[in-house]
Design a protein around this motif. Structure first.
Motif, PDB file in Angstrom:
ATOM      1  N   TYR A   1      -0.116  -4.362   4.667  1.00 13.03           N
ATOM      2  CA  TYR A   1      -0.720  -4.936   3.454  1.00 13.03           C
ATOM      3  C   TYR A   1      -0.114  -4.304   2.197  1.00 13.03           C
ATOM      4  O   TYR A   1      -0.382  -3.148   1.873  1.00 13.03           O
ATOM      5  CB  TYR A   1      -2.234  -4.730   3.456  1.00 13.03           C
ATOM      6  CG  TYR A   1      -2.927  -5.390   4.612  1.00 13.03           C
ATOM      7  CD1 TYR A   1      -3.020  -6.777   4.698  1.00 13.03           C
ATOM      8  CD2 TYR A   1      -3.471  -4.628   5.651  1.00 13.03           C
ATOM      9  CE1 TYR A   1      -3.649  -7.392   5.780  1.00 13.03           C
ATOM     10  CE2 TYR A   1      -4.105  -5.234   6.734  1.00 13.03           C
ATOM     11  CZ  TYR A   1      -4.189  -6.615   6.792  1.00 13.03           C
ATOM     12  OH  TYR A   1      -4.805  -7.221   7.862  1.00 13.03           O
ATOM     13  N   GLY A   2       0.695  -5.090   1.487  1.00  9.70           N
ATOM     14  CA  GLY A   2       1.359  -4.593   0.282  1.00  9.70           C
ATOM     15  C   GLY A   2       0.406  -4.216  -0.829  1.00  9.70           C
ATOM     16  O   GLY A   2       0.672  -3.277  -1.594  1.00  9.70           O
ATOM     17  N   ASN A   3      -0.724  -4.938  -0.947  1.00 18.02           N
ATOM     18  CA  ASN A   3      -1.670  -4.645  -2.027  1.00 18.02           C
ATOM     19  C   ASN A   3      -2.287  -3.263  -1.873  1.00 18.02           C
ATOM     20  O   ASN A   3      -2.580  -2.574  -2.856  1.00 18.02           O
ATOM     21  CB  ASN A   3      -2.763  -5.726  -2.107  1.00 18.02           C
ATOM     22  CG  ASN A   3      -3.565  -5.836  -0.818  1.00 18.02           C
ATOM     23  OD1 ASN A   3      -3.047  -5.653   0.271  1.00 18.02           O
ATOM     24  ND2 ASN A   3      -4.843  -6.147  -0.944  1.00 18.02           N
ATOM     25  N   LYS A   4      -2.486  -2.818  -0.607  1.00 18.94           N
ATOM     26  CA  LYS A   4      -3.026  -1.477  -0.380  1.00 18.94           C
ATOM     27  C   LYS A   4      -2.012  -0.417  -0.799  1.00 18.94           C
ATOM     28  O   LYS A   4      -2.378   0.626  -1.364  1.00 18.94           O
ATOM     29  CB  LYS A   4      -3.403  -1.299   1.090  1.00 18.94           C
ATOM     30  CG  LYS A   4      -4.605  -2.125   1.520  1.00 18.94           C
ATOM     31  CD  LYS A   4      -5.000  -1.828   2.955  1.00 18.94           C
ATOM     32  CE  LYS A   4      -6.240  -2.622   3.358  1.00 18.94           C
ATOM     33  NZ  LYS A   4      -6.659  -2.344   4.741  1.00 18.94           N
ATOM     34  N   LEU A   5      -0.736  -0.682  -0.527  1.00 18.67           N
ATOM     35  CA  LEU A   5       0.306   0.279  -0.898  1.00 18.67           C
ATOM     36  C   LEU A   5       0.476   0.363  -2.420  1.00 18.67           C
ATOM     37  O   LEU A   5       0.826   1.415  -2.954  1.00 18.67           O
ATOM     38  CB  LEU A   5       1.628  -0.090  -0.227  1.00 18.67           C
ATOM     39  CG  LEU A   5       1.631   0.024   1.313  1.00 18.67           C
ATOM     40  CD1 LEU A   5       2.970  -0.442   1.878  1.00 18.67           C
ATOM     41  CD2 LEU A   5       1.327   1.446   1.763  1.00 18.67           C
ATOM     42  N   LYS A   6       0.211  -0.731  -3.121  1.00 12.87           N
ATOM     43  CA  LYS A   6       0.235  -0.686  -4.604  1.00 12.87           C
ATOM     44  C   LYS A   6      -0.844   0.260  -5.110  1.00 12.87           C
ATOM     45  O   LYS A   6      -0.640   1.005  -6.065  1.00 12.87           O
ATOM     46  CB  LYS A   6       0.013  -2.097  -5.182  1.00 12.87           C
ATOM     47  CG  LYS A   6       1.246  -2.970  -5.152  1.00 12.87           C
ATOM     48  CD  LYS A   6       0.964  -4.326  -5.786  1.00 12.87           C
ATOM     49  CE  LYS A   6       2.184  -5.226  -5.648  1.00 12.87           C
ATOM     50  NZ  LYS A   6       1.899  -6.614  -6.089  1.00 12.87           N
TER      51      LYS A   6
ATOM     52  N   ILE B   1       5.413  -3.133   6.025  1.00 14.78           N
ATOM     53  CA  ILE B   1       5.914  -3.519   7.353  1.00 14.78           C
ATOM     54  C   ILE B   1       5.898  -5.040   7.426  1.00 14.78           C
ATOM     55  O   ILE B   1       4.842  -5.666   7.507  1.00 14.78           O
ATOM     56  CB  ILE B   1       5.049  -2.918   8.481  1.00 14.78           C
ATOM     57  CG1 ILE B   1       5.030  -1.392   8.383  1.00 14.78           C
ATOM     58  CG2 ILE B   1       5.576  -3.361   9.852  1.00 14.78           C
ATOM     59  CD1 ILE B   1       4.039  -0.719   9.338  1.00 14.78           C
ATOM     60  N   GLU B   2       7.084  -5.636   7.344  1.00 15.22           N
ATOM     61  CA  GLU B   2       7.181  -7.095   7.381  1.00 15.22           C
ATOM     62  C   GLU B   2       7.650  -7.615   8.733  1.00 15.22           C
ATOM     63  O   GLU B   2       7.406  -8.763   9.090  1.00 15.22           O
ATOM     64  CB  GLU B   2       8.117  -7.575   6.268  1.00 15.22           C
ATOM     65  CG  GLU B   2       7.543  -7.278   4.886  1.00 15.22           C
ATOM     66  CD  GLU B   2       8.449  -7.692   3.747  1.00 15.22           C
ATOM     67  OE1 GLU B   2       7.928  -8.266   2.775  1.00 15.22           O
ATOM     68  OE2 GLU B   2       9.667  -7.430   3.835  1.00 15.22           O
ATOM     69  N   SER B   3       8.352  -6.766   9.479  1.00 11.89           N
ATOM     70  CA  SER B   3       8.805  -7.147  10.817  1.00 11.89           C
ATOM     71  C   SER B   3       9.107  -5.884  11.618  1.00 11.89           C
ATOM     72  O   SER B   3       9.054  -4.768  11.085  1.00 11.89           O
ATOM     73  CB  SER B   3      10.061  -8.022  10.735  1.00 11.89           C
ATOM     74  OG  SER B   3      11.174  -7.235  10.342  1.00 11.89           O
TER      75      SER B   3
END
Length: 403
Positions: free
Chosen positions: A257-262, A281-283
């Motif tokens: 989840y990219g929003n959590k990493l932001k 992690i996208e793949s």
């Protein structure tokens, strides 16, 4: 206590969204607290604590009120009347509140309190599961998980130690006490909004339960190492790792989840943690790039969250048996895949905020017997139950990769 109409209406609105629209309690409470700028700290406290209390005891109160889901507004008022009666609060003469049989409510409470699934307000399937997995400890554990969680802070040693944090909070009229055997932990003696303090804004501490504070230390990190936090989320443990590593070396904080990493990036700036790099992690390629390259790997795996029910009481109503089957499979796959990032001689910690052996010891045992786990040796583990520690339920296992 005198009930105020606008505050009680806010509680009823919140309960409708949580129970009938399946919204998350923490998000709804945050939204409710912004409804009226004129509300003071006591008003906000009443709304938050009342909503959480009724969510926590939903099954018990609904049984006493003789109402079933989905709850109409009339039903929600009846549940509220049960809550108020059991707390000895005089109900006002409002048209929304039907005549309340006080004596009958108290009698029914005494009767239902003899049956654990009502006394602890949990679904039948969860009571059966807990009894099966924790055997003689479930009774005490679920009782502990129904208590309000203490507010625990972790001093950010990149900025100052716990004595400094205690002093700064005293200046802002917030009292704390140290917790024995937890090197950086402070516990509030009374609940307060610590996020509005200057000490928080300047990065002197994070809000983090005492049990959670044990995980990063369990990984045995050293300054200068390359460490991967594989399920970093908003980064509570990544920030702790940065402090333990004294900002030296590299922490790669990963999540799907990219929003959590932001959010982690924002928190890292405030905490003066400069050695954290975030990667979405996208793949599987994102994992392959790090195979055999990490000195330490933390897998704070997704789980049922049963160890943190005190903070998220609505989770016991959202959780379903099928989800548990799915999450166990996810844990197995994550452990098998992410463990490959550990270099020979490196260390891995698998952790969850669950109290169920099927998500914890059994996962580790099955991993060590698998093809992926044959390269690892078991070192030690910690099982933290809420009724024994007074803090969240947690599990962590330390493994080493063979040279």
């Amino acid at each position: 206590m005198r009930l105020h109409r606008n505050l009680v209406f806010a509680v009823i609105d919140g309960l409708h969204e949580i129970f009938n629209e399946e919204e998350y309690a923490d998000k709804i409470v945050q939204k409710l607290l912004k409804r009226d700028k004129r509300w003071g700290a006591r008003d906000r406290s009443f709304i938050a604590e009342t909503v959480y209390e009724i969510v926590r005891w939903k099954r018990l109160y609904a049984e006493i009120a003789e109402v079933k889901e989905p709850y109409s507004r009339e039903n929600l008022w009846r549940i509220f009347a049960v809550w108020a009666t059991l707390r000895g609060i005089t109900l006002p003469d409002w048209k929304q509140i039907a005549p309340t049989p006080t004596r009958r409510i108290k009698g029914k409470f005494d009767e239902l309190s003899k049956i654990r699934k009502y006394r602890e307000s949990i679904p039948d399937w969860l009571d059966t599961l807990g009894e099966t997995e924790l055997k003689g400890k479930w009774e005490k554990e679920i009782a502990a998980l129904n208590k309000q969680a203490p507010v625990v802070l972790r001093a950010n040693t990149l900025v100052g130690d716990k004595k400094k944090v205690r002093s700064l909070l005293e200046d802002e009229l917030i009292d704390t006490e140290f917790i024995k055997t937890y090197p950086d932990a402070l516990q509030l003696t009374e609940r307060a909004n610590v996020f509005s303090t200057q000490a928080f804004k300047n990065g002197f501490f994070e809000v983090q339960d005492a049990s959670s504070q044990l995980v990063a230390a369990f990984l045995d990190v050293k300054p200068g190492q390359r460490v991967v936090d594989t399920c970093a989320g908003a980064g509570g443990k990544s920030l702790h790792l940065a402090a333990l590593m004294e900002n030296k070396g590299q922490i790669i904080s990963m999540d799907i989840y990219g929003n959590k990493l932001k959010e982690l990036k924002r928190r890292a700036r405030r905490a003066k943690a400069h050695n954290i790099e975030t990667r979405v992690i996208e793949s599987s390629k994102d994992i392959k790039k790090l195979i055999g390259k990490a000195d330490r790997v933390l897998i704070d795996a997704p789980c049922s969250g049963l160890g943190v029910l005190r903070r998220n009481p609505d989770a016991k109503w959202k959780l379903q048996p099928e989800f548990l089957d799915t999450i166990r499979q996810t844990q197995k796959e994550i452990l098998s895949s992410y463990s490959r990032m550990v270099k020979p001689g490196g260390k891995l910690v698998y952790a969850t905020c669950s109290v169920l052996p099927s998500e914890n010891e059994k996962q580790v045992k099955n991993f060590l017997q698998s093809e992926a786990g044959e390269h690892f040796s078991f070192v030690s583990d910690k099982k933290i139950l809420s009724h024994e520690s007074g803090f969240d339920g947690f599990y962590m296992a330390l493994l080493t990769k063979k040279e």
